[in-house]
Write a protein that holds these residues in place. Structure first.
Motif, PDB file in Angstrom:
ATOM      1  N   SER A   1       0.934  -1.156   0.239  1.00  0.00           N
ATOM      2  CA  SER A   1       0.168   0.183  -0.314  1.00  0.00           C
ATOM      3  C   SER A   1       1.039   0.975  -0.029  1.00  0.00           C
ATOM      4  O   SER A   1       2.069   1.313   0.617  1.00  0.00           O
ATOM      5  CB  SER A   1      -0.663   0.015   0.959  1.00  0.00           C
TER       6      SER A   1
ATOM      7  N   TYR B   1     -13.021   9.093   4.347  1.00  0.00           N
ATOM      8  CA  TYR B   1     -12.619   8.469   4.951  1.00  0.00           C
ATOM      9  C   TYR B   1     -12.595   7.011   4.313  1.00  0.00           C
ATOM     10  O   TYR B   1     -14.284   6.393   4.954  1.00  0.00           O
ATOM     11  CB  TYR B   1     -11.986   7.811   6.180  1.00  0.00           C
TER      12      TYR B   1
ATOM     13  N   SER C   1      -4.856   9.893  -2.754  1.00  0.00           N
ATOM     14  CA  SER C   1      -5.417   8.936  -1.734  1.00  0.00           C
ATOM     15  C   SER C   1      -4.077   7.295  -1.005  1.00  0.00           C
ATOM     16  O   SER C   1      -2.730   7.018  -2.599  1.00  0.00           O
ATOM     17  CB  SER C   1      -6.368   7.896  -2.079  1.00  0.00           C
ATOM     18  N   MET C   2      -4.069   6.674   0.137  1.00  0.00           N
ATOM     19  CA  MET C   2      -3.454   6.157   0.442  1.00  0.00           C
ATOM     20  C   MET C   2      -4.456   4.354  -0.574  1.00  0.00           C
ATOM     21  O   MET C   2      -5.390   4.860  -0.140  1.00  0.00           O
ATOM     22  CB  MET C   2      -3.438   5.393   1.711  1.00  0.00           C
TER      23      MET C   2
ATOM     24  N   TYR D   1      -8.004   8.217   3.047  1.00  0.00           N
ATOM     25  CA  TYR D   1      -7.520   7.156   3.428  1.00  0.00           C
ATOM     26  C   TYR D   1      -8.692   6.472   4.374  1.00  0.00           C
ATOM     27  O   TYR D   1      -9.553   7.122   4.441  1.00  0.00           O
ATOM     28  CB  TYR D   1      -5.996   7.692   3.957  1.00  0.00           C
TER      29      TYR D   1
ATOM     30  N   TYR E   1       2.854  10.374   2.080  1.00  0.00           N
ATOM     31  CA  TYR E   1       2.004  10.542   2.665  1.00  0.00           C
ATOM     32  C   TYR E   1       1.502  11.814   3.555  1.00  0.00           C
ATOM     33  O   TYR E   1       0.089  11.827   3.246  1.00  0.00           O
ATOM     34  CB  TYR E   1       2.111   9.466   4.317  1.00  0.00           C
TER      35      TYR E   1
ATOM     36  N   THR F   1      -2.747   4.380   7.932  1.00  0.00           N
ATOM     37  CA  THR F   1      -2.408   4.944   7.738  1.00  0.00           C
ATOM     38  C   THR F   1      -1.584   6.112   9.034  1.00  0.00           C
ATOM     39  O   THR F   1      -0.729   6.461   8.409  1.00  0.00           O
ATOM     40  CB  THR F   1      -4.317   5.815   7.807  1.00  0.00           C
TER      41      THR F   1
END
Length: 359
Positions: A139, A217, A236-237, A168, A154, A174
C-alpha cells in the motif's frame, strides 16, 4: 561375435535407461500444497509435474484457515504452505507447526535480495529461519498526477494543494505510513509498548490536523475507485494493484511508492512440521521462482513475486506500470510488516477513534 556383443550392449543400455527412469519415478513425490488462489495456476502445475515427475495436490486457503488446519494436525496434512510472513513466528513459537527451512536447498539468486533478507529476519525463531518470500504487494499512494503531482509521500496528503480532495482509511496502514513520512520508525518501536504509544500519539496529532483535507475516509476498494475516477479525490492511500487498474482506464492516475517507503506484505513458503515431501517442496519453490514461471503466477494472481527479473516476462502494460512505480530503489525501500506484538492494536484503535471523533 561382434553382433552378439553389440546386442548385449544394447540390452544393457536399455536396461540402464529403464532403471534410471524407474529410479526417477521412485523418488517422485506428491506435493500437498496449501496456498492462495492464483498462486498455483494449472499451467504452472502441469509444467512442474512434467519436468520433475512430482504430482501436486492444491488446497486453496487463507491465513486464518492455514493456521487452523496446521494447528489441528500439529503441522500435518500438507508439505508446503503459504501464510503471510507475520503469521509465522508467533504460531511457531506457540504451537510448533513448522519446520526450519534448509537455505542450502533454496536458489537464493532467484530472489530479490531485500525481500529475502526481510522475510528471513521476520520468520526467525530461536535462530532458525522458517519462511522465504513468494508473492507480495504494497500500500502507498494512488495519485492523479495531472491534479496532484506534488503528492510524493503520505504527509503530502495534508498539503494545501489537495485540500478537500484526499482520502485514506482509518486503519493501521495509515498510522504506520504517516509515521514513516514524519521521520519516525513505527516498526522499530513494536517491541516497546511505551515507545510505540509515543509514535502513535504524534501521528494522531498529525491526522487530526490533516482532517480538514480529507474528502472522506474510504472503507472499501470499490468506493475509493469511484472517488478517484470521478475526480472527487485526486490522491489517496491505497494498494498498488488498485492504482494500476485505474491507470489502465485513466493514464493520469497511477500508484506511487511514497518517498518514505511503501508498506509491504509478503506471502511466504513454509514447511509444515509433519510434511512428508520436503524434496518436492524445495523443487516447487525453486521452480516457481524462475522469472519466466513467476511471471505466469503474476498473471494469474495479479500481484508480483519475489522472483528477481520476473517483471521482464509479464505483459508489456503491467511491466511498464510496475517499473514506473517500483524502480529498484523503491523496492529496497519497502517497509515490510513484521508480526504485531500483543497490546498494540488497542493503542492504535484508541488513536483512530480519537481522530474520527475530532472536529
Amino acid at each position: 561375435m561382434k553382433s552378439i556383443c553389440q546386442r548385449a550392449a544394447t540390452l544393457l543400455s536399455t536396461a540402464s535407461v529403464v532403471a534410471i527412469g524407474l529410479a526417477g519415478i521412485a523418488h517422485a513425490d506428491t506435493l500437498r500444497l496449501l496456498t492462495w488462489g492464483g498462486y498455483a495456476p494449472e499451467d504452472v502445475v502441469a509444467l512442474f509435474e512434467k519436468e520433475t515427475g512430482h504430482t501436486v495436490e492444491v488446497t486453496l486457503s487463507n491465513n486464518e484457515e492455514m493456521i487452523a488446519k496446521l494447528r489441528a494436525t500439529r503441522g500435518g496434512g500438507f508439505d508446503l504452505a503459504q501464510p503471510s510472513q507475520d503469521r509465522i513466528a508467533g504460531p511457531q513459537a506457540e504451537f510448533g507447526i513448522y519446520k526450519p527451512i534448509d537455505l542450502s536447498k533454496i536458489d537464493a539468486g532467484q530472489f530479490i535480495g531485500s525481500m529475502l533478507d526481510a522475510t528471513k529476519a521476520n520468520t526467525t525463531v530461536d535462530g532458525e529461519v522458517y519462511g522465504v518470500p513468494h508473492v507480495w504487494g504494497t500500500s502507498g499512494l494512488v495519485v492523479d498526477t495531472a491534479m496532484a503531482g506534488s503528492v510524493k509521500d503520505y504527509t503530502d496528503l495534508c498539503s494545501a494543494d489537495v485540500a478537500g480532495k484526499v482520502s485514506y482509511r482509518l486503519k493501521r496502514p495509515t498510522l504506520i505510513g504517516f509515521g514513516y513520512a514524519m521521520g519516525l520508525d513505527p516498526f522499530a518501536a513494536y517491541g516497546d509498548e511505551a515507545a510505540y504509544k509515543k509514535v502513535i500519539d504524534q501521528v494522531e496529532a498529525k491526522l487530526i490536523d490533516c482532517k480538514a483535507n480529507v474528502k472522506t475516509y474510504w472503507g472499501g476498494g470499490d468506493e475509493l475507485m469511484g472517488l478517484l475516477r470521478s475526480g472527487e479525490v485526486v490522491a489517496s492511500m491505497a494498494w498498488d494493484t488498485g492504482g494500476w487498474k485505474l491507470n489502465a482506464d485513466k493514464p493520469d492516475i497511477t500508484f506511487v511508492a511514497p518517498a518514505s517507503g511503501a508498506l509491504g506484505w509478503i506471502d511466504t513458503f513454509v514447511l509444515p512440521a509433519k510434511g512428508k515431501a520436503d524434496d518436492a517442496a524445495y523443487d516447487w519453490i525453486n521452480f516457481v521462482m524462475r522469472p519466466e514461471i513467476a511471471a505466469k503466477i503474476t498473471d494469474a494472481a495479479g500481484n508480483f513475486t519475489a522472483s528477481k527479473g520476473a517483471d521482464e516476462f509479464v505483459s508489456a502494460d503491467l511491466k511498464a506500470r510496475y517499473q514506473a512505480s517500483f524502480p529498484p530503489e523503491a523496492v529496497d525501500n519497502i517497509k515490510w510488516y513484521p508480526p504485531v506484538p500483543a497490546g498494540l492494536e488497542m493503542i492504535e484503535g484508541a488513536a483512530l477513534d480519537r481522530v474520527k471523533a475530532a472536529n
